[in-house]
Write a protein that holds these residues in place. Structure first.
Motif, PDB file in Angstrom:
ATOM      1  N   VAL A  25       0.834  -1.206   0.000  1.00  0.00           N
ATOM      2  CA  VAL A  25       0.000   0.000   0.000  1.00  0.00           C
ATOM      3  C   VAL A  25       0.869   1.258   0.000  1.00  0.00           C
ATOM      4  O   VAL A  25       0.735   2.104  -0.889  1.00  0.00           O
ATOM      5  CB  VAL A  25      -1.033  -0.014   1.156  1.00  0.00           C
ATOM      6  N   PRO A  26       1.798   1.420   0.954  1.00  0.00           N
ATOM      7  CA  PRO A  26       2.617   2.641   0.908  1.00  0.00           C
ATOM      8  C   PRO A  26       3.578   2.678  -0.281  1.00  0.00           C
ATOM      9  O   PRO A  26       3.855   3.748  -0.826  1.00  0.00           O
ATOM     10  CB  PRO A  26       3.368   2.639   2.235  1.00  0.00           C
ATOM     11  N   VAL A  27       4.078   1.523  -0.688  1.00  0.00           N
ATOM     12  CA  VAL A  27       5.018   1.485  -1.809  1.00  0.00           C
ATOM     13  C   VAL A  27       4.317   1.895  -3.102  1.00  0.00           C
ATOM     14  O   VAL A  27       4.845   2.704  -3.876  1.00  0.00           O
ATOM     15  CB  VAL A  27       5.671   0.095  -1.941  1.00  0.00           C
ATOM     16  N   CYS A  28       3.128   1.343  -3.362  1.00  0.00           N
ATOM     17  CA  CYS A  28       2.387   1.719  -4.577  1.00  0.00           C
ATOM     18  C   CYS A  28       2.027   3.192  -4.548  1.00  0.00           C
ATOM     19  O   CYS A  28       2.112   3.873  -5.577  1.00  0.00           O
ATOM     20  CB  CYS A  28       1.138   0.846  -4.736  1.00  0.00           C
ATOM     21  N   TRP A  29       1.647   3.691  -3.391  1.00  0.00           N
ATOM     22  CA  TRP A  29       1.351   5.121  -3.276  1.00  0.00           C
ATOM     23  C   TRP A  29       2.601   5.937  -3.625  1.00  0.00           C
ATOM     24  O   TRP A  29       2.528   6.922  -4.354  1.00  0.00           O
ATOM     25  CB  TRP A  29       0.854   5.435  -1.869  1.00  0.00           C
ATOM     26  N   GLY A  30       3.747   5.502  -3.130  1.00  0.00           N
ATOM     27  CA  GLY A  30       5.001   6.194  -3.428  1.00  0.00           C
ATOM     28  C   GLY A  30       5.402   6.109  -4.885  1.00  0.00           C
ATOM     29  O   GLY A  30       6.047   7.014  -5.412  1.00  0.00           O
ATOM     30  N   MET A  31       5.010   5.023  -5.560  1.00  0.00           N
ATOM     31  CA  MET A  31       5.365   4.856  -6.972  1.00  0.00           C
ATOM     32  C   MET A  31       4.592   5.798  -7.882  1.00  0.00           C
ATOM     33  O   MET A  31       4.987   6.019  -9.021  1.00  0.00           O
ATOM     34  CB  MET A  31       5.125   3.409  -7.416  1.00  0.00           C
ATOM     35  N   ILE A  32       3.482   6.352  -7.392  1.00  0.00           N
ATOM     36  CA  ILE A  32       2.695   7.282  -8.196  1.00  0.00           C
ATOM     37  C   ILE A  32       3.458   8.584  -8.417  1.00  0.00           C
ATOM     38  O   ILE A  32       3.383   9.182  -9.487  1.00  0.00           O
ATOM     39  CB  ILE A  32       1.322   7.549  -7.532  1.00  0.00           C
ATOM     40  N   ALA A  33       4.229   8.984  -7.435  1.00  0.00           N
ATOM     41  CA  ALA A  33       4.960  10.254  -7.511  1.00  0.00           C
ATOM     42  C   ALA A  33       6.160  10.144  -8.446  1.00  0.00           C
ATOM     43  O   ALA A  33       6.802   9.096  -8.519  1.00  0.00           O
ATOM     44  CB  ALA A  33       5.438  10.651  -6.115  1.00  0.00           C
ATOM     45  N   PRO A  34       6.476  11.226  -9.135  1.00  0.00           N
ATOM     46  CA  PRO A  34       7.664  11.215 -10.004  1.00  0.00           C
ATOM     47  C   PRO A  34       8.966  11.083  -9.213  1.00  0.00           C
ATOM     48  O   PRO A  34      10.017  10.868  -9.798  1.00  0.00           O
ATOM     49  CB  PRO A  34       7.618  12.568 -10.711  1.00  0.00           C
ATOM     50  N   ALA A  36       9.613   8.662  -7.195  1.00  0.00           N
ATOM     51  CA  ALA A  36       9.676   7.268  -6.751  1.00  0.00           C
ATOM     52  C   ALA A  36      11.099   6.722  -6.775  1.00  0.00           C
ATOM     53  O   ALA A  36      11.489   5.975  -5.883  1.00  0.00           O
ATOM     54  CB  ALA A  36       8.770   6.393  -7.604  1.00  0.00           C
ATOM     55  N   ALA A  37      11.869   7.074  -7.781  1.00  0.00           N
ATOM     56  CA  ALA A  37      13.239   6.567  -7.867  1.00  0.00           C
ATOM     57  C   ALA A  37      14.050   7.009  -6.657  1.00  0.00           C
ATOM     58  O   ALA A  37      14.876   6.265  -6.143  1.00  0.00           O
ATOM     59  CB  ALA A  37      13.907   7.032  -9.154  1.00  0.00           C
ATOM     60  N   ALA A  38      13.777   8.208  -6.187  1.00  0.00           N
ATOM     61  CA  ALA A  38      14.509   8.721  -5.032  1.00  0.00           C
ATOM     62  C   ALA A  38      13.983   8.146  -3.723  1.00  0.00           C
ATOM     63  O   ALA A  38      14.755   7.918  -2.794  1.00  0.00           O
ATOM     64  CB  ALA A  38      14.422  10.250  -4.989  1.00  0.00           C
ATOM     65  N   THR A  39      12.674   7.894  -3.634  1.00  0.00           N
ATOM     66  CA  THR A  39      12.110   7.410  -2.375  1.00  0.00           C
ATOM     67  C   THR A  39      12.071   5.887  -2.314  1.00  0.00           C
ATOM     68  O   THR A  39      12.753   5.284  -1.488  1.00  0.00           O
ATOM     69  CB  THR A  39      10.695   7.988  -2.154  1.00  0.00           C
ATOM     70  N   VAL A  40      11.323   5.254  -3.177  1.00  0.00           N
ATOM     71  CA  VAL A  40      11.158   3.801  -3.128  1.00  0.00           C
ATOM     72  C   VAL A  40      12.483   3.095  -3.414  1.00  0.00           C
ATOM     73  O   VAL A  40      12.852   2.148  -2.727  1.00  0.00           O
ATOM     74  CB  VAL A  40      10.070   3.335  -4.119  1.00  0.00           C
ATOM     75  N   PHE A  41      13.213   3.570  -4.431  1.00  0.00           N
ATOM     76  CA  PHE A  41      14.465   2.919  -4.815  1.00  0.00           C
ATOM     77  C   PHE A  41      15.695   3.623  -4.271  1.00  0.00           C
ATOM     78  O   PHE A  41      16.805   3.347  -4.700  1.00  0.00           O
ATOM     79  CB  PHE A  41      14.549   2.795  -6.341  1.00  0.00           C
ATOM     80  N   GLN A  42      15.498   4.540  -3.344  1.00  0.00           N
ATOM     81  CA  GLN A  42      16.584   5.207  -2.628  1.00  0.00           C
ATOM     82  C   GLN A  42      17.623   5.813  -3.565  1.00  0.00           C
ATOM     83  O   GLN A  42      18.800   5.828  -3.267  1.00  0.00           O
ATOM     84  CB  GLN A  42      17.234   4.230  -1.649  1.00  0.00           C
ATOM     85  N   ALA A  46      17.679   4.851 -11.768  1.00  0.00           N
ATOM     86  CA  ALA A  46      17.396   6.105 -12.471  1.00  0.00           C
ATOM     87  C   ALA A  46      15.896   6.267 -12.696  1.00  0.00           C
ATOM     88  O   ALA A  46      15.193   5.298 -12.991  1.00  0.00           O
ATOM     89  CB  ALA A  46      18.132   6.140 -13.802  1.00  0.00           C
ATOM     90  N   GLU A  47      15.417   7.490 -12.572  1.00  0.00           N
ATOM     91  CA  GLU A  47      13.998   7.789 -12.793  1.00  0.00           C
ATOM     92  C   GLU A  47      13.653   7.610 -14.261  1.00  0.00           C
ATOM     93  O   GLU A  47      14.341   8.092 -15.152  1.00  0.00           O
ATOM     94  CB  GLU A  47      13.672   9.215 -12.352  1.00  0.00           C
ATOM     95  N   SER A  48      12.566   6.886 -14.487  1.00  0.00           N
ATOM     96  CA  SER A  48      12.025   6.696 -15.819  1.00  0.00           C
ATOM     97  C   SER A  48      10.526   6.494 -15.641  1.00  0.00           C
ATOM     98  O   SER A  48      10.096   5.569 -14.942  1.00  0.00           O
ATOM     99  CB  SER A  48      12.648   5.462 -16.483  1.00  0.00           C
ATOM    100  N   ALA A  49       9.747   7.355 -16.247  1.00  0.00           N
ATOM    101  CA  ALA A  49       8.294   7.256 -16.100  1.00  0.00           C
ATOM    102  C   ALA A  49       7.793   5.890 -16.562  1.00  0.00           C
ATOM    103  O   ALA A  49       6.944   5.275 -15.910  1.00  0.00           O
ATOM    104  CB  ALA A  49       7.597   8.369 -16.876  1.00  0.00           C
ATOM    105  N   GLY A  50       8.317   5.396 -17.658  1.00  0.00           N
ATOM    106  CA  GLY A  50       7.881   4.100 -18.175  1.00  0.00           C
ATOM    107  C   GLY A  50       8.190   2.971 -17.207  1.00  0.00           C
ATOM    108  O   GLY A  50       7.331   2.130 -16.929  1.00  0.00           O
ATOM    109  N   LEU A  51       9.414   2.950 -16.686  1.00  0.00           N
ATOM    110  CA  LEU A  51       9.801   1.905 -15.741  1.00  0.00           C
ATOM    111  C   LEU A  51       9.006   2.034 -14.442  1.00  0.00           C
ATOM    112  O   LEU A  51       8.518   1.048 -13.894  1.00  0.00           O
ATOM    113  CB  LEU A  51      11.303   1.964 -15.458  1.00  0.00           C
ATOM    114  N   ARG A  52       8.841   3.255 -13.968  1.00  0.00           N
ATOM    115  CA  ARG A  52       8.089   3.498 -12.730  1.00  0.00           C
ATOM    116  C   ARG A  52       6.657   2.987 -12.872  1.00  0.00           C
ATOM    117  O   ARG A  52       6.132   2.317 -11.985  1.00  0.00           O
ATOM    118  CB  ARG A  52       8.102   4.986 -12.387  1.00  0.00           C
TER     119      ARG A  52
END
Length: 130
Positions: A25-34, A36-42, A46-52
């Motif tokens: 639940v919190p991880v999916c919520w975090g993945m919505i934000a651009p 996500a690479a910085a938060t979920v994947f620390q 690298a940030e990529s909208a497609g991969l996210r």
């Protein structure tokens, strides 16, 4: 012809489904934000909208199936096997080489994946044996 596996204690599987829900639940919520690479994947991926969005789609599907697994645990048991396989592959093909090369590793995700790879098989065996 062999029959399908019979679960002696399918309620044990609910532990895995509940843990998936608690984690996702919190991880999916975090993945919505651009971010996500910085938060979920620390910041280790690298940030990529497609991969996210691909990862969000996968994890949202696992979340939805885990909610259903609380109701019908045996039917959704293959979901736990899928998690074991894909998480093992990610640990072996991404985390281990990155660690060996001294590259950044998202230890939060890696630790969670490692725990699941160890615990889900135990829960499956316990559910089968009762």
């Amino acid at each position: 012809m062999q029959s399908a596996a019979t679960f002696a204690n399918p309620d044990i599987l609910r532990i895995a489904y509940a843990a998936n829900i608690f984690i996702l639940v919190p991880v999916c919520w975090g993945m919505i934000a651009p971010t996500a690479a910085a938060t979920v994947f620390q910041g280790a991926v690298a940030e990529s909208a497609g991969l996210r969005l691909l990862v969000l789609s996968l994890w949202s599907a696992i979340l939805a199936a885990s909610i259903c697994g609380l109701i019908v645990p045996v039917f959704f048991a293959p979901l736990l096997l899928v998690q074991i396989f894909y998480k093992t592959l990610w640990l072996a093909l991404f985390v281990w080489p990155a660690f060996r090369a001294g590259a950044p590793v998202p230890w939060g995700v890696a630790g969670t994946f490692a725990a699941i790879v160890v615990v889900w098989p135990i829960l499956l065996v316990l559910a089968l044996r009762g």
